[in-house]
Design a protein around this motif. Structure first.
Motif, PDB file in Angstrom:
ATOM      1  N   VAL A 121     -15.461  14.063  64.807  1.00 13.31           N
ATOM      2  CA  VAL A 121     -16.207  12.557  65.248  1.00 13.31           C
ATOM      3  C   VAL A 121     -15.478  11.642  64.549  1.00 13.31           C
ATOM      4  CG1 VAL A 121     -18.288  11.181  65.277  1.00 13.31           C
ATOM      5  CG2 VAL A 121     -18.168  14.118  65.428  1.00 13.31           C
ATOM      6  N   PRO A 122     -14.258  11.661  65.706  1.00  9.57           N
ATOM      7  CA  PRO A 122     -12.946  10.254  65.037  1.00  9.57           C
ATOM      8  C   PRO A 122     -14.017   8.853  64.532  1.00  9.57           C
ATOM      9  CG  PRO A 122     -12.145  11.387  67.376  1.00  9.57           C
ATOM     10  CD  PRO A 122     -13.895  11.671  66.495  1.00  9.57           C
ATOM     11  N   ALA A 123     -15.108   8.258  65.169  1.00 13.41           N
ATOM     12  CA  ALA A 123     -15.349   6.975  64.878  1.00 13.41           C
ATOM     13  C   ALA A 123     -15.652   7.240  63.425  1.00 13.41           C
ATOM     14  CB  ALA A 123     -16.378   6.700  66.118  1.00 13.41           C
ATOM     15  N   ILE A 124     -16.342   8.189  62.721  1.00 10.96           N
ATOM     16  CA  ILE A 124     -17.283   8.396  62.216  1.00 10.96           C
ATOM     17  C   ILE A 124     -16.056   9.124  60.420  1.00 10.96           C
ATOM     18  CG2 ILE A 124     -18.797   7.714  62.519  1.00 10.96           C
ATOM     19  CD1 ILE A 124     -19.769  10.228  62.124  1.00 10.96           C
ATOM     20  N   ASP A 125     -14.425   9.377  60.995  1.00 14.68           N
ATOM     21  CA  ASP A 125     -13.915  10.155  59.660  1.00 14.68           C
ATOM     22  C   ASP A 125     -15.075  11.594  59.674  1.00 14.68           C
ATOM     23  OD1 ASP A 125     -12.031   8.371  60.048  1.00 14.68           O
ATOM     24  OD2 ASP A 125     -12.541   7.379  58.872  1.00 14.68           O
ATOM     25  N   ARG A 126     -15.309  12.209  60.440  1.00 20.04           N
ATOM     26  CA  ARG A 126     -16.320  13.297  60.019  1.00 20.04           C
ATOM     27  C   ARG A 126     -15.674  14.827  61.204  1.00 20.04           C
ATOM     28  NH1 ARG A 126     -20.590  16.842  60.863  1.00 20.04           N
ATOM     29  NH2 ARG A 126     -21.811  16.920  59.404  1.00 20.04           N
ATOM     30  N   GLU A 180      -6.799  11.509  63.707  1.00 21.64           N
ATOM     31  CA  GLU A 180      -6.873  12.439  64.667  1.00 21.64           C
ATOM     32  C   GLU A 180      -6.917  13.501  64.612  1.00 21.64           C
ATOM     33  OE1 GLU A 180      -3.678   9.860  67.368  1.00 21.64           O
ATOM     34  OE2 GLU A 180      -4.847   7.790  66.678  1.00 21.64           O
ATOM     35  N   VAL A 181      -6.662  14.385  65.088  1.00 25.01           N
ATOM     36  CA  VAL A 181      -6.734  16.003  64.566  1.00 25.01           C
ATOM     37  C   VAL A 181      -5.784  16.864  66.278  1.00 25.01           C
ATOM     38  CG1 VAL A 181      -7.710  18.189  64.760  1.00 25.01           C
ATOM     39  CG2 VAL A 181      -9.175  15.466  63.683  1.00 25.01           C
ATOM     40  N   ALA A 182      -5.133  17.253  65.750  1.00 26.77           N
ATOM     41  CA  ALA A 182      -3.665  18.397  66.536  1.00 26.77           C
ATOM     42  C   ALA A 182      -3.163  19.365  66.250  1.00 26.77           C
ATOM     43  CB  ALA A 182      -2.545  17.357  66.610  1.00 26.77           C
ATOM     44  N   PRO A 183      -2.920  20.643  67.167  1.00 27.02           N
ATOM     45  CA  PRO A 183      -2.572  21.771  66.209  1.00 27.02           C
ATOM     46  C   PRO A 183      -1.377  22.068  65.296  1.00 27.02           C
ATOM     47  CG  PRO A 183      -3.224  21.504  68.795  1.00 27.02           C
ATOM     48  CD  PRO A 183      -3.546  20.589  68.191  1.00 27.02           C
ATOM     49  N   VAL A 184      -2.146  22.512  63.968  1.00 25.47           N
ATOM     50  CA  VAL A 184      -0.722  22.611  62.732  1.00 25.47           C
ATOM     51  C   VAL A 184      -0.642  23.570  62.151  1.00 25.47           C
ATOM     52  CG1 VAL A 184      -2.305  21.185  61.047  1.00 25.47           C
ATOM     53  CG2 VAL A 184       0.175  21.372  61.092  1.00 25.47           C
ATOM     54  N   THR A 185      -0.004  24.218  62.051  1.00 26.28           N
ATOM     55  CA  THR A 185       0.162  24.941  61.462  1.00 26.28           C
ATOM     56  C   THR A 185      -0.176  24.921  59.539  1.00 26.28           C
ATOM     57  OG1 THR A 185       1.245  26.614  62.715  1.00 26.28           O
ATOM     58  CG2 THR A 185       1.255  27.598  60.613  1.00 26.28           C
ATOM     59  N   LEU A 186      -0.246  24.965  58.567  1.00 28.25           N
ATOM     60  CA  LEU A 186      -0.786  25.830  57.318  1.00 28.25           C
ATOM     61  C   LEU A 186      -0.180  26.803  56.531  1.00 28.25           C
ATOM     62  CD1 LEU A 186      -4.105  23.636  57.564  1.00 28.25           C
ATOM     63  CD2 LEU A 186      -1.608  22.866  57.068  1.00 28.25           C
ATOM     64  N   GLU A 187      -0.067  26.677  55.045  1.00 29.97           N
ATOM     65  CA  GLU A 187       0.221  28.414  54.801  1.00 29.97           C
ATOM     66  C   GLU A 187      -0.331  28.199  53.264  1.00 29.97           C
ATOM     67  OE1 GLU A 187       4.176  29.799  55.200  1.00 29.97           O
ATOM     68  OE2 GLU A 187       4.050  29.999  57.447  1.00 29.97           O
ATOM     69  N   LEU A 188      -0.782  28.900  52.413  1.00 31.76           N
ATOM     70  CA  LEU A 188      -0.993  28.684  51.010  1.00 31.76           C
ATOM     71  C   LEU A 188      -1.089  30.130  50.651  1.00 31.76           C
ATOM     72  CD1 LEU A 188      -2.022  26.890  48.672  1.00 31.76           C
ATOM     73  CD2 LEU A 188      -4.404  27.321  49.345  1.00 31.76           C
ATOM     74  N   LEU A 216      -9.962  27.497  72.592  1.00 30.82           N
ATOM     75  CA  LEU A 216      -8.952  27.148  73.375  1.00 30.82           C
ATOM     76  C   LEU A 216      -9.455  25.601  74.369  1.00 30.82           C
ATOM     77  CD1 LEU A 216      -5.860  29.337  74.150  1.00 30.82           C
ATOM     78  CD2 LEU A 216      -6.767  27.813  71.845  1.00 30.82           C
ATOM     79  N   ASP A 217     -10.622  26.351  75.454  1.00 37.87           N
ATOM     80  CA  ASP A 217     -11.471  24.986  76.459  1.00 37.87           C
ATOM     81  C   ASP A 217     -12.464  24.181  76.086  1.00 37.87           C
ATOM     82  OD1 ASP A 217      -9.216  25.987  78.199  1.00 37.87           O
ATOM     83  OD2 ASP A 217     -11.181  27.070  79.005  1.00 37.87           O
ATOM     84  N   MET A 218     -12.843  24.616  74.497  1.00 37.34           N
ATOM     85  CA  MET A 218     -14.445  23.705  73.846  1.00 37.34           C
ATOM     86  C   MET A 218     -13.362  22.487  73.999  1.00 37.34           C
ATOM     87  SD  MET A 218     -16.176  24.786  70.920  1.00 37.34           S
ATOM     88  CE  MET A 218     -16.865  26.118  71.797  1.00 37.34           C
ATOM     89  N   PRO A 219     -13.801  21.792  74.089  1.00 35.84           N
ATOM     90  CA  PRO A 219     -13.605  19.922  73.938  1.00 35.84           C
ATOM     91  C   PRO A 219     -14.332  19.722  71.768  1.00 35.84           C
ATOM     92  CG  PRO A 219     -15.065  19.590  76.070  1.00 35.84           C
ATOM     93  CD  PRO A 219     -15.368  21.343  74.601  1.00 35.84           C
ATOM     94  N   GLY A 220     -13.099  18.952  71.809  1.00 31.64           N
ATOM     95  CA  GLY A 220     -13.609  18.723  70.166  1.00 31.64           C
ATOM     96  C   GLY A 220     -13.658  20.169  69.209  1.00 31.64           C
ATOM     97  N   ARG A 221     -12.303  21.028  69.628  1.00 36.39           N
ATOM     98  CA  ARG A 221     -12.372  22.282  68.740  1.00 36.39           C
ATOM     99  C   ARG A 221     -10.752  22.616  68.803  1.00 36.39           C
ATOM    100  NH1 ARG A 221     -14.671  28.639  69.453  1.00 36.39           N
ATOM    101  NH2 ARG A 221     -14.052  29.343  67.658  1.00 36.39           N
TER     102      ARG A 221
END
Length: 193
Positions: A86-91, A3-11, A58-63
């Motif tokens: 592709v959630p069903a195959i974890d890709r 399940e992919v949701a917006p997140v903030t990452l730092e490095l 922001l409107d593109m499905p799966g992005r």
């Protein structure tokens, strides 16, 4: 199933934050740095098209799109995305990536890819992360190969470029089992930069 949701990452002085309309001026400046929209092999928007570019991302499905931020200055350096999820195959794929000319061939791409790959494999549980580029974007192909991704092949006559020509798309991937070694290599590369 991922399940992919917006997140903030730092490095390493780089922050990835969810792309938003508020990034338009910064993204416009990044595109102007090198007049990147003039390269027919990239997806960089013309300065007057940045708002439309952000809205489409922001409107593109799966992005899930990110702004790439220099933490020290707050400057927008570019953008990158997860896409073709592709959630069903974890890709998942990483792409729609571009940086201001002055930030190319710096620690920025390695830092971004390390954050996105680590999040994909270590947090989301992806089994494979794909990357793709235009067959004539040799700089992008070299950058992807430096990450340690494997070249899977070429999709011929795959996508239309901004100038109306049709490109072949070079496909790459990193499998879950390859990630520990690639992660170690990327951390080592950042120590050298």
């Amino acid at each position: 199933m991922i399940e992919v949701a917006p997140v903030t990452l730092e490095l390493n002085g780089v922050r990835l934050e969810p792309l938003a309309a508020a990034h338009a001026d910064g993204l416009r400046g990044a595109a102007r740095d090198g007049e990147l929209w003039k390269l027919r092999i990239t997806s960089v928007p013309e300065p007057d098209q940045v708002e439309r570019y952000i809205a489409a991302a922001l409107d593109m499905p799966g992005r899930v799109a990110f702004a790439v931020i220099d933490i020290a200055s707050g400057a927008v350096m570019g953008t990158t995305s997860y896409h073709d999820i592709v959630p069903a195959i974890d890709r998942i794929e990483i792409g729609w990536t571009w940086y201001a000319k002055s930030r190319q061939r710096s620690h920025v791409n390695t830092s971004c890819k390390l954050m996105l790959l680590a999040h994909a494999f270590d947090t989301l549980g992806c089994m494979l992360v794909g990357l793709r580029t235009d067959n004539f974007n040799f700089a992008s192909q070299a950058a992807i190969e430096r990450l340690g991704a494997k070249r899977d092949g070429v999709l011929r006559h795959h996508a239309q470029r901004r100038d109306g020509t049709v490109r072949d798309t070079v496909m790459y991937s990193i499998a879950h089992g390859e990630w520990p070694e690639i992660k170690a290599q990327l951390h080592d590369k950042l120590k050298q930069d």
